[in-house]
Design an enzyme around this catalytic site. Sequence first.
Site, short mmCIF file in Angstrom:
data_model
loop_
_atom_site.label_atom_id
_atom_site.label_comp_id
_atom_site.label_asym_id
_atom_site.label_seq_id
_atom_site.Cartn_x
_atom_site.Cartn_y
_atom_site.Cartn_z
N LYS A 68 0.80 -1.24 0.00
CA LYS A 68 0.00 0.00 0.00
C LYS A 68 0.83 1.29 0.00
O LYS A 68 0.48 2.24 -0.69
CB LYS A 68 -0.90 0.03 1.25
CG LYS A 68 -2.10 -0.89 1.17
CD LYS A 68 -2.91 -0.76 2.46
CE LYS A 68 -4.31 -1.27 2.26
NZ LYS A 68 -5.18 -0.96 3.39
N ASP A 76 -10.74 3.11 2.28
CA ASP A 76 -11.10 2.60 3.62
C ASP A 76 -11.91 3.64 4.42
O ASP A 76 -12.88 3.30 5.09
CB ASP A 76 -9.84 2.23 4.42
CG ASP A 76 -9.23 0.92 3.95
OD1 ASP A 76 -9.94 0.13 3.30
OD2 ASP A 76 -8.04 0.70 4.23
N ALA A 95 -5.65 2.03 9.15
CA ALA A 95 -7.11 2.18 9.14
C ALA A 95 -7.52 3.46 9.85
O ALA A 95 -8.39 4.21 9.37
CB ALA A 95 -7.75 0.97 9.82
N GLY A 130 -2.88 3.91 13.17
CA GLY A 130 -2.25 3.17 12.09
C GLY A 130 -2.94 3.44 10.76
O GLY A 130 -3.57 4.49 10.57
N ASP A 162 3.69 4.55 20.56
CA ASP A 162 4.50 3.73 19.65
C ASP A 162 4.83 4.56 18.41
O ASP A 162 4.62 5.78 18.40
CB ASP A 162 3.79 2.40 19.30
CG ASP A 162 2.42 2.61 18.65
OD1 ASP A 162 2.14 3.75 18.21
OD2 ASP A 162 1.66 1.65 18.59
P1 NAD Z 1 -1.78 -0.91 11.77
O1 NAD Z 1 -0.73 -1.90 12.15
O2 NAD Z 1 -1.49 0.10 10.71
O3 NAD Z 1 -2.20 -0.11 13.12
C1 NAD Z 1 -2.41 -0.79 14.33
C2 NAD Z 1 -2.97 0.19 15.37
O4 NAD Z 1 -3.31 -0.57 16.55
C3 NAD Z 1 -1.97 1.25 15.82
O5 NAD Z 1 -2.66 2.42 16.15
C4 NAD Z 1 -1.36 0.62 17.09
O6 NAD Z 1 -0.85 1.61 17.97
C5 NAD Z 1 -2.60 -0.04 17.68
N1 NAD Z 1 -2.29 -1.16 18.58
C6 NAD Z 1 -1.82 -2.39 18.23
N2 NAD Z 1 -1.69 -3.17 19.32
C7 NAD Z 1 -2.10 -2.40 20.38
C8 NAD Z 1 -2.21 -2.65 21.79
N3 NAD Z 1 -1.87 -3.84 22.32
N4 NAD Z 1 -2.68 -1.65 22.58
C9 NAD Z 1 -3.03 -0.44 22.04
N5 NAD Z 1 -2.96 -0.17 20.72
C10 NAD Z 1 -2.50 -1.14 19.90
O7 NAD Z 1 -3.08 -1.77 11.42
P2 NAD Z 1 -4.31 -1.29 10.49
O8 NAD Z 1 -4.02 -1.64 9.10
O9 NAD Z 1 -4.65 0.11 10.84
O10 NAD Z 1 -5.47 -2.30 10.99
C11 NAD Z 1 -6.14 -2.13 12.22
C12 NAD Z 1 -7.39 -3.00 12.23
O11 NAD Z 1 -8.33 -2.48 11.26
C13 NAD Z 1 -7.13 -4.46 11.82
O12 NAD Z 1 -7.94 -5.29 12.62
C14 NAD Z 1 -7.60 -4.52 10.38
O13 NAD Z 1 -8.07 -5.81 10.02
C15 NAD Z 1 -8.77 -3.54 10.43
N6 NAD Z 1 -9.10 -2.97 9.10
C16 NAD Z 1 -10.37 -3.11 8.69
C17 NAD Z 1 -10.75 -2.59 7.47
C18 NAD Z 1 -12.18 -2.75 7.03
O14 NAD Z 1 -12.46 -2.60 5.85
N7 NAD Z 1 -13.09 -3.02 7.94
C19 NAD Z 1 -9.82 -1.92 6.66
C20 NAD Z 1 -8.50 -1.79 7.12
C21 NAD Z 1 -8.15 -2.33 8.35
#
Ligand code: NAD
Length: 293
Positions: free
Chosen positions: A73, A109, A137, A135, A160
């Site tokens: 991405k 998204d 999303a 992150g 982080d």
């Molecule tokens: P990412 O790795 O870019 O971001 C992860 C986020 O979670 C960060 O803000 C991080 O600080 C936080 N985090 C992780 N572990 C943590 C903990 N133990 N305590 C506190 N904060 C914590 O991931 P992403 O791509 O943003 O994805 C996040 C979620 O969104 C995933 O479950 C993904 O499947 C979901 N998602 C859904 C859609 C959809 O269409 N519904 C689209 C994209 C992502």
Amino acid sequence: MKKEITAKTKLIGLIGSPIEHSISPSMQNEALAQAGLDYVYVAFNVGLETLEQTIEGFKAMNVRGWNITMPDKNRMCQLADKLSPVAQICGAVNTIVNDNGVLTGHTTDGIGYVEGIRASGYDIKDKVITLLGAGGAATAILAQAAYDGASEIHVFNRADEFYTHVEKTAEVLNQRTDCRITVHPLEDDSALRTSIQNSDILSNATNVGMAPDTDKCLIADPSYFHPGLIVTDAIYHPYETKLIQMAKEYGCPVVGGLYMQLFQGAASFELWTGRKMPVEIVNEKYFHLDIKL
Ligand code: NAD
């Protein structure tokens, strides 16, 4: 309905690695067939090492567009010729539209999140949002909601690598939109509680609660909720996270991650074809969500 592939059939792709779990080929091909559009949507397992060659090939073959999933991405964003305002802020794209060799990158998204809320009977315009996460999303949700008229967004994230990044994103969005954005450490529980009490929407866009850790939730108990608070989760595996279950039991309206997933696909479909996705049919076949269109 069996699709006839002819010499005129246009191609849309999905690239990323791994790719085998994706529901996008099923939902997009169903939508294309139902809309009577002569395209096929095919997934290609493409990692970063062959991304640039793949894009050159897609351009040479005039592939109409493609979705991009991890790990491609961010790099795809750099390879695009033009970016939507939200994609520019996110630094990542999940959709490319190819207009005869000119590649425009979009992030659908955030559109999916906003449209999912709308299809559940609510609206983010003029709303105050508490957003958990910084992150990929979360940034897409943050930028799209700011551009689409949310009045305030209060972001909470742990300390982080995402934290300093979202502070910069907030600074840019505060300049470019009328939305007021603040960023707070997730550990500041009293600020979190106050923010949720003053919010219309509580949005989880972290990984916390995702399978296999389905017993995890960043909100300790229902005392953080208030009647009428709309509680949303980007996570769709499981379909109902602990946060969504807790909010439902309390009586809050809820919007789970499958809404975002359905409507991000619908937004990409429209960008490639110029036509609305037949969302009801796709929903009935693959998602089974309660949507009001
Ligand atoms: P990412 O790795 O870019 O971001 C992860 C986020 O979670 C960060 O803000 C991080 O600080 C936080 N985090 C992780 N572990 C943590 C903990 N133990 N305590 C506190 N904060 C914590 O991931 P992403 O791509 O943003 O994805 C996040 C979620 O969104 C995933 O479950 C993904 O499947 C979901 N998602 C859904 C859609 C959809 O269409 N519904 C689209 C994209 C992502």
